[in-house]
Design a protein around this motif. Structure first.
Motif, short mmCIF file in Angstrom:
data_model
loop_
_atom_site.label_atom_id
_atom_site.label_comp_id
_atom_site.label_asym_id
_atom_site.label_seq_id
_atom_site.Cartn_x
_atom_site.Cartn_y
_atom_site.Cartn_z
N LEU A 100 0.83 -1.20 0.00
CA LEU A 100 0.00 0.00 0.00
C LEU A 100 0.86 1.25 0.00
O LEU A 100 1.90 1.32 0.66
CB LEU A 100 -0.92 0.02 1.23
N GLN A 101 0.42 2.25 -0.74
CA GLN A 101 1.14 3.51 -0.75
C GLN A 101 0.62 4.42 0.34
O GLN A 101 -0.43 4.17 0.96
CB GLN A 101 1.01 4.18 -2.11
N GLU A 102 1.37 5.47 0.60
CA GLU A 102 1.00 6.40 1.66
C GLU A 102 -0.39 6.97 1.41
O GLU A 102 -0.73 7.35 0.29
CB GLU A 102 2.02 7.55 1.71
N GLY A 103 -1.20 6.97 2.45
CA GLY A 103 -2.56 7.47 2.33
C GLY A 103 -3.60 6.38 2.13
O GLY A 103 -4.80 6.65 2.23
N GLN A 104 -3.17 5.15 1.86
CA GLN A 104 -4.08 4.03 1.70
C GLN A 104 -4.02 3.14 2.93
O GLN A 104 -2.94 2.94 3.50
CB GLN A 104 -3.73 3.20 0.46
N ALA A 105 -5.14 2.60 3.34
CA ALA A 105 -5.17 1.71 4.50
C ALA A 105 -6.31 0.72 4.35
O ALA A 105 -7.47 1.13 4.25
CB ALA A 105 -5.31 2.50 5.79
N TYR A 106 -6.00 -0.58 4.31
CA TYR A 106 -7.04 -1.60 4.38
C TYR A 106 -7.41 -1.85 5.83
O TYR A 106 -8.55 -2.12 6.16
CB TYR A 106 -6.55 -2.92 3.79
N SER A 107 -6.40 -1.82 6.71
CA SER A 107 -6.60 -2.00 8.15
C SER A 107 -6.49 -0.63 8.80
O SER A 107 -5.44 0.02 8.75
CB SER A 107 -5.52 -2.95 8.70
N SER A 108 -7.58 -0.18 9.42
CA SER A 108 -7.59 1.18 9.97
C SER A 108 -8.17 1.16 11.38
O SER A 108 -8.15 0.12 12.05
CB SER A 108 -8.39 2.10 9.05
N ARG A 109 -8.71 2.27 11.85
CA ARG A 109 -9.25 2.33 13.20
C ARG A 109 -10.18 3.52 13.34
O ARG A 109 -10.11 4.49 12.58
CB ARG A 109 -8.15 2.43 14.25
N ILE A 110 -11.06 3.43 14.33
CA ILE A 110 -11.92 4.53 14.74
C ILE A 110 -11.47 4.94 16.14
O ILE A 110 -11.38 4.10 17.04
CB ILE A 110 -13.41 4.12 14.77
N ILE A 111 -11.15 6.21 16.32
CA ILE A 111 -10.69 6.71 17.61
C ILE A 111 -11.71 7.72 18.12
O ILE A 111 -12.06 8.67 17.42
CB ILE A 111 -9.30 7.35 17.50
N GLU A 112 -12.18 7.52 19.34
CA GLU A 112 -13.14 8.43 19.96
C GLU A 112 -12.62 8.88 21.32
O GLU A 112 -12.28 8.05 22.16
CB GLU A 112 -14.50 7.75 20.12
N THR A 113 -12.55 10.18 21.53
CA THR A 113 -12.15 10.75 22.81
C THR A 113 -13.27 11.65 23.31
O THR A 113 -13.72 12.55 22.60
CB THR A 113 -10.85 11.56 22.67
N ASN A 114 -13.71 11.40 24.53
CA ASN A 114 -14.82 12.16 25.09
C ASN A 114 -14.45 12.70 26.47
O ASN A 114 -13.68 12.08 27.21
CB ASN A 114 -16.07 11.28 25.21
N GLY A 115 -15.03 13.85 26.82
CA GLY A 115 -14.82 14.42 28.14
C GLY A 115 -13.71 15.45 28.17
O GLY A 115 -13.07 15.75 27.15
N LYS A 116 -13.46 16.01 29.34
CA LYS A 116 -12.40 16.97 29.56
C LYS A 116 -11.47 16.46 30.66
O LYS A 116 -11.90 15.80 31.60
CB LYS A 116 -12.98 18.33 29.95
N PRO A 163 -9.50 16.01 33.90
CA PRO A 163 -8.92 14.66 33.91
C PRO A 163 -9.94 13.55 33.67
O PRO A 163 -9.60 12.38 33.73
CB PRO A 163 -8.34 14.57 35.32
N ASN A 164 -11.18 13.91 33.40
CA ASN A 164 -12.24 12.91 33.20
C ASN A 164 -12.42 12.67 31.70
O ASN A 164 -13.35 13.18 31.07
CB ASN A 164 -13.54 13.39 33.84
N VAL A 165 -11.51 11.90 31.14
CA VAL A 165 -11.49 11.66 29.70
C VAL A 165 -11.62 10.16 29.43
O VAL A 165 -10.99 9.34 30.09
CB VAL A 165 -10.18 12.19 29.08
N SER A 166 -12.44 9.82 28.45
CA SER A 166 -12.54 8.43 28.00
C SER A 166 -12.00 8.32 26.58
O SER A 166 -12.17 9.23 25.78
CB SER A 166 -13.99 7.94 28.04
N TYR A 167 -11.32 7.23 26.31
CA TYR A 167 -10.68 7.02 25.01
C TYR A 167 -11.08 5.64 24.50
O TYR A 167 -10.97 4.65 25.22
CB TYR A 167 -9.16 7.11 25.16
#
Length: 273
Positions: A53-69, A71-75
């Motif tokens: 794969l060239q740069e910018g392509q991804a078959y295997s990726s991820r979803i990242i979610e960060t919530n809160g402020k 020190p009360n942060v969930s990832y």
């Protein structure tokens, strides 16, 4: 291991008839254990190397979610890939049948039939199909060195690696699996994950499964009652992404957190017994 399906060359060259696209004896699935996954990204790196794969392509990726402020942060980190849906809207909407359901339930792609219309990208609710907007790996054609007279230019590195002119310097020849399967893809066609079918045909696991240091990815046949995927799915209620879409994904998720356990393992390789 004996082969339960035709070779990939024969499969792609054959006329695509709706009645014989899938071997009824094999239903491949990947289970991702979110409690074991550490978000290290080894799956993404291994996939990119395996599939050139060239740069910018991804078959295997991820979803990242960060919530809160603080020190009360969930990832939350959710690994993703093509879901190999049983009812694949990308294949159903492809006007040239370049995308189709192959053996084991894998959603396959014939690059020679692809016209780059992006109908599959529009129809895929998971954003797991990408279009090649330029010739592959343009970086390796650059002639400027980072340090003049001190380091080699990308083009010089590629020449010294003695690979195909359209390939990157770190080229993996194992991706050359059939007359329709261009090892680096090319401008104007889409591409996506196919569970590393070239590895399955050799009795090997998908590269992302093999590279996971935590054995968070488990692969196997849902029609085999003794498979590792069925063992784990029998212990935990699985979730799928965007269940409301009704696509019946073959990639399933277990355990946001669960105190139980099972003997670790990556499952079974290949397309069948």
């Amino acid at each position: 291991m004996t082969e339960a399906v035709d070779s990939l060359d024969d499969q792609m060259a054959a006329e695509l008839d709706e009645t014989d696209l899938q071997d009824e004896g094999v239903d491949l699935s990947m289970v991702i254990d979110l409690q074991r996954c550490t978000g290290c990204g080894a799956c993404n790196i291994g996939c990119a190397q395996e599939n050139n794969l060239q740069e910018g392509q991804a078959y295997s990726s991820r979803i990242i979610e960060t919530n809160g402020k603080f020190p009360n942060v969930s990832y939350e980190y959710t690994p993703t890939l093509c879901n190999q849906c049983d009812d694949a809207p990308c294949a159903e909407g492809c006007p040239t049948k370049a995308l189709y359901k192959g053996d084991g339930g894998i959603t396959m792609h014939d690059h020679e039939k692809c016209i780059g219309c992006k109908a599959c990208m529009v129809n895929c609710p998971y954003d797991e199909i990408t279009l090649n907007k330029e010739d592959p790996h343009p970086r390796w054609e650059e002639t400027d060195a980072l340090i003049e007279n001190g380091t080699a230019s990308p083009k010089q590195v590629k020449e010294r690696a003695d690979v195909d002119e359209n390939a990157p310097a770190y080229y993996n020849p194992n991706r050359e699996v059939g007359e329709h399967e261009h090892p680096t893809r090319y401008k104007g066609v889409v591409e996506k994950c196919n569970f590393c079918v070239h590895r399955l045909n050799e009795g090997e696991l998908p590269r992302c499964v093999e590279e996971c240091p935590c054995e968070a990815r488990i692969f196997g046949d849902l029609n085999d009652p003794d498979s590792k995927v069925n063992e784990i799915l029998g212990k935990y209620n699985p979730d799928v992404l965007k269940e409301e879409q009704g696509t019946a994904p073959s990639v399933k998720y277990v355990r946001d957190y669960n105190g139980g356990g099972y003997e670790q393992g990556t499952g079974e390789a290949g397309l069948g017994d």
